[in-house]
Design an enzyme around this catalytic site. Structure first.
Site, PDB file in Angstrom:
ATOM      1  N   TRP A  10      57.886  69.471  29.535  1.00 53.58           N
ATOM      2  CA  TRP A  10      59.140  68.804  29.165  1.00 53.58           C
ATOM      3  C   TRP A  10      60.295  69.310  30.026  1.00 53.58           C
ATOM      4  O   TRP A  10      61.115  68.522  30.499  1.00 53.58           O
ATOM      5  CB  TRP A  10      59.428  69.046  27.686  1.00 53.58           C
ATOM      6  CG  TRP A  10      60.613  68.312  27.159  1.00 53.58           C
ATOM      7  CD1 TRP A  10      60.658  67.038  26.686  1.00 53.58           C
ATOM      8  CD2 TRP A  10      61.954  68.821  27.044  1.00 53.58           C
ATOM      9  NE1 TRP A  10      61.926  66.716  26.274  1.00 53.58           N
ATOM     10  CE2 TRP A  10      62.744  67.795  26.492  1.00 53.58           C
ATOM     11  CE3 TRP A  10      62.563  70.024  27.362  1.00 53.58           C
ATOM     12  CZ2 TRP A  10      64.103  67.944  26.239  1.00 53.58           C
ATOM     13  CZ3 TRP A  10      63.909  70.179  27.120  1.00 53.58           C
ATOM     14  CH2 TRP A  10      64.660  69.152  26.565  1.00 53.58           C
ATOM     15  N   ASP A  58      65.029  87.892  28.244  1.00 53.94           N
ATOM     16  CA  ASP A  58      64.116  87.363  29.246  1.00 53.94           C
ATOM     17  C   ASP A  58      62.848  88.220  29.256  1.00 53.94           C
ATOM     18  O   ASP A  58      62.932  89.453  29.298  1.00 53.94           O
ATOM     19  CB  ASP A  58      64.779  87.389  30.624  1.00 53.94           C
ATOM     20  CG  ASP A  58      63.987  86.616  31.658  1.00 53.94           C
ATOM     21  OD1 ASP A  58      63.032  85.936  31.267  1.00 53.94           O
ATOM     22  OD2 ASP A  58      64.320  86.698  32.849  1.00 53.94           O
ATOM     23  N   PHE A 115      63.233  80.060  31.399  1.00 54.36           N
ATOM     24  CA  PHE A 115      61.857  80.311  31.003  1.00 54.36           C
ATOM     25  C   PHE A 115      61.591  79.511  29.728  1.00 54.36           C
ATOM     26  O   PHE A 115      62.431  79.438  28.829  1.00 54.36           O
ATOM     27  CB  PHE A 115      61.591  81.810  30.785  1.00 54.36           C
ATOM     28  CG  PHE A 115      62.277  82.399  29.595  1.00 54.36           C
ATOM     29  CD1 PHE A 115      61.645  82.459  28.361  1.00 54.36           C
ATOM     30  CD2 PHE A 115      63.559  82.902  29.701  1.00 54.36           C
ATOM     31  CE1 PHE A 115      62.283  83.016  27.266  1.00 54.36           C
ATOM     32  CE2 PHE A 115      64.201  83.462  28.610  1.00 54.36           C
ATOM     33  CZ  PHE A 115      63.564  83.515  27.393  1.00 54.36           C
ATOM     34  N   HIS A 163      60.127  67.551  15.848  1.00 56.01           N
ATOM     35  CA  HIS A 163      58.888  67.573  16.632  1.00 56.01           C
ATOM     36  C   HIS A 163      58.906  68.811  17.517  1.00 56.01           C
ATOM     37  O   HIS A 163      59.635  68.882  18.509  1.00 56.01           O
ATOM     38  CB  HIS A 163      58.777  66.308  17.476  1.00 56.01           C
ATOM     39  CG  HIS A 163      57.534  66.242  18.300  1.00 56.01           C
ATOM     40  ND1 HIS A 163      56.269  66.393  17.767  1.00 56.01           N
ATOM     41  CD2 HIS A 163      57.356  66.043  19.635  1.00 56.01           C
ATOM     42  CE1 HIS A 163      55.374  66.288  18.721  1.00 56.01           C
ATOM     43  NE2 HIS A 163      56.001  66.085  19.872  1.00 56.01           N
ATOM     44  N   VAL A 164      58.115  69.809  17.139  1.00 52.00           N
ATOM     45  CA  VAL A 164      58.052  71.073  17.871  1.00 52.00           C
ATOM     46  C   VAL A 164      56.924  70.972  18.892  1.00 52.00           C
ATOM     47  O   VAL A 164      55.767  70.722  18.543  1.00 52.00           O
ATOM     48  CB  VAL A 164      57.816  72.259  16.917  1.00 52.00           C
ATOM     49  CG1 VAL A 164      57.768  73.562  17.694  1.00 52.00           C
ATOM     50  CG2 VAL A 164      58.909  72.306  15.855  1.00 52.00           C
ATOM     51  N   LEU A 165      57.261  71.169  20.164  1.00 50.89           N
ATOM     52  CA  LEU A 165      56.274  71.101  21.236  1.00 50.89           C
ATOM     53  C   LEU A 165      55.505  72.409  21.336  1.00 50.89           C
ATOM     54  O   LEU A 165      56.026  73.483  21.004  1.00 50.89           O
ATOM     55  CB  LEU A 165      56.956  70.813  22.573  1.00 50.89           C
ATOM     56  CG  LEU A 165      57.675  69.466  22.698  1.00 50.89           C
ATOM     57  CD1 LEU A 165      58.394  69.383  24.039  1.00 50.89           C
ATOM     58  CD2 LEU A 165      56.702  68.306  22.563  1.00 50.89           C
TER      59      LEU A 165
END
Length: 601
Positions: free
Chosen positions: A200, A279, A171, A190-192
């Site tokens: 990604w 989760d 996840f 670089h934080v998406l």
């Protein structure tokens, strides 16, 4: 230990001759750059089953195997080139570091195996942001994405079992940091966002679908679910390739990957949702169990959720999937040869007799229950008592019964007084490191644990948790702290021993063919235009007679080309700019205009 058939033995020999993990990583890492790989794993250990069994059924015997892969880079040679981007104090501390090594990224994967399935759960993946110290040319494929994809493909290949389904599950939820505390403060990281992270991971897993081996897997399919989004929005996150429409589906495969659906006509939704650590859907499942009564929980039903469709609809309103945040659930399902045909045969041979409906009972009053098995009852094939139990009963019946047994008399008989000279035991020198963890069968009916697919260090579950806790208590906010934390983690994980395997990349990087005479990476062609060998375009530079290339020249516009726009009355007035006598005037855009005719002509 089970015996291998000739076909299985041939496959095992072919798999043992396959490239190692280091060789596979070298083919995807950029050429000429050195990386250090630290791989830790645990042996298969019995654990709790992922899914609850239907009412009246025995849960699956499950084993768990954990893997942690960390990739580090050497910053000694990179400090000088990145000195302007780093403070002077950090650069000096990094240069004084004994190892000069800093972790770049890591991934943690759990492998759950049963007699029916092998599940790969990607628990965590994170980066520190110091990969930019390598100074990779612009346009180079991300080493993080390439290593994650290669590592999962490596585990999938070496955990293959005949007639056993394989599932990769994860996840995607965007956070500033997962494994490296303080790394979010590093400006180079670089934080998406949520959309970028789901997209990604789909790009990471897509090569596994397009390059899976046909002799091992008959069919490979990817599934994506993002609660709260429409299908068109989720479809935009899947990579656009020629086979993406065939390889991906906007759906969930929980009913397809459960072996209970092949044995029963209906399975409760509670028995289809696995229990993974940390989760979101597992936490929602636990809350539904608390709301339901103990009787309904034993029946496999919930109070508010009746179907899987309702479960995913309500997941969109959960805290992890709402408040402007997105959480993507991704599955890759690999079916062995013959599984689709077996499921069709099971459905064709199904002979179920429905009871005659009675008017005094309605379907709403009856609780949902798991119907009987489709297949033949296994009790007809299984003996009434196992040979071990028969031998035990025979031995117990043959032993005479002791009457008037006195435990004190037997203690007196067994007690013996020691006499004589005491001889001390000579000490034994330890010449090699022996581990009891690897002394277990390689193949059983529930797991396959090949030697080539293990980590560099094999530890037990407690040590694996301790190594993870050590990493979560370090600091990676600055380069100096990150190098110190890396050195401490390597020492703690290796128990003071020197470990780690060096890998030098072999993949050609975009722009490495254009060198500046020093052998380092040259200027990258950002547009990706392929130029013919020997052709020199304007501004690309030229070479001397000895073949030494010049750096590309910069096309600077001369000052005489920049001029203000004249009025019609000013045409012909004043001096003519040098170099334009008798010729057409050229504007800044390079458009050739015709010379105006004299009105008097």
């Amino acid at each position: 230990m089970t015996s291998l058939t000739p076909s299985t033995a041939k496959r095992e020999s072919a798999r043992s001759s396959t490239p190692s993990l280091l060789d596979k990583l070298a083919t995807v890492l950029p050429k000429g750059y050195k990386f250090v790989v630290h791989h830790i794993s645990t042996p298969p250990t019995k654990t709790e089953p992922l899914c609850s069994a239907p009412p009246g059924e025995r849960p699956d015997k499950t084993f768990a195997e954990k893997h942690f892969l960390a990739v580090s880079i050497d910053v000694k040679d990179q400090v000088a080139s990145t000195k302007p981007a780093l403070p002077a104090t950090e650069a000096s501390k990094a240069s004084e570091n004994k190892t000069g090594r800093v972790q770049a990224f890591a991934i943690e994967v759990f492998i759950f195996t049963t007699a029916f399935q092998t599940t790969f759960f990607v628990s965590k993946a994170d980066s520190t942001g110091y990969l930019q110290l390598l100074g990779l040319p612009k346009g180079t494929p991300s080493p993080i994405r390439e290593v994650c994809s290669t590592f999962l493909a490596y585990l999938l290949e070496h955990r293959y079992r005949k007639n056993t389904q394989a599932v990769i599950n994860l996840f995607a939820r965007a956070q500033g940091q997962y494994l490296y505390p303080g790394s979010v403060d590093n400006k180079g990281k670089h934080v998406l966002d949520d959309w970028g992270l789901v997209r990604w991971w789909c790009r990471v897993l897509n090569p596994l679908l397009e390059t899976h081996k046909q002799d091992l897997w008959e069919r490979a399919k990817g599934y994506l679910i993002v609660p709260g989004l429409e299908q068109s929005e989720m479809r935009a996150m899947i990579p656009r390739t020629s086979r993406s429409a065939k390889n991906w589906a906007i759906d969930q495969p929980l009913e397809r990957i459960s072996h209970y659906t092949d044995e029963f006509d209906w399975v409760p939704p509670r028995c289809l949702i696995p229990k993974y650590p940390d989760d979101p859907k597992c936490r929602f499942r636990d809350e539904l169990d608390e709301e339901a009564s103990k009787w309904k929980e034993n029946m496999g039903t919930w109070k508010s959720v009746k179907t899987l469709a309702q479960f995913w609809d309500m997941m969109a309103f959960r805290q992890e999937c709402s408040s402007g945040r997105l959480t993507g659930f991704v599955w890759l399902v690999f079916d062995p040869p013959g599984k689709a045909q077996q499921s069709q045969d099971a459905q064709s041979t199904q002979t179920t007799e429905l009871p005659t409906p009675n008017a005094s009972f309605s379907a709403s009053n009856l609780p949902p229950s798991t119907p009987p098995r489709r297949r033949v009852d296994l009790s007809s094939r299984t003996p009434q008592a196992s040979p071990l139990k028969l031998n035990l009963e025979a031995s117990v019946s043959s032993t005479p019964s002791k009457k008037n047994f006195d435990p004190t008399e037997e203690k007196k008989k067994k007690k013996k007084k020691l006499t004589g000279k005491i001889i001390p035991r000579a000490p034994r020198v330890k010449t090699e490191q022996r581990s009891k963890l690897i002394k277990r069968p390689t193949r059983t009916a529930y797991y396959y644990w090949p030697e080539q697919g293990r980590g560099e260090k094999v530890v037990d579950d407690n040590d694996f948790k301790r190594i993870g806790e050590v990493l979560l208590h370090l600091d990676f906010s600055t380069l100096a702290k990150a190098t110190s934390s890396t050195r401490r983690w390597i020492g703690e994980a290796g128990m003071g021993s020197k470990w780690g395997q060096e890998v030098v990349g072999k993949r050609s990087v975009l722009g490495q063919s254009l060198t500046n005479g020093t052998g380092g990476p040259g200027t990258a062609n950002v547009l990706g235009v392929v130029k013919r060998k020997g052709s020199i375009a304007a501004g690309d530079g030229a070479a001397d007679g000895d073949g030494t290339p010049h750096p590309p020249a910069v096309n600077v516009m001369s000052s005489n080309l920049v001029k203000r726009k004249r009025k019609d009355s000013e045409v012909g007035d004043g001096p003519t700019p040098p170099g334009t006598e008798g010729g057409p005037k050229v504007n800044v855009l390079g458009v050739v205009k015709k010379k105006k005719a004299d009105p008097g002509q």
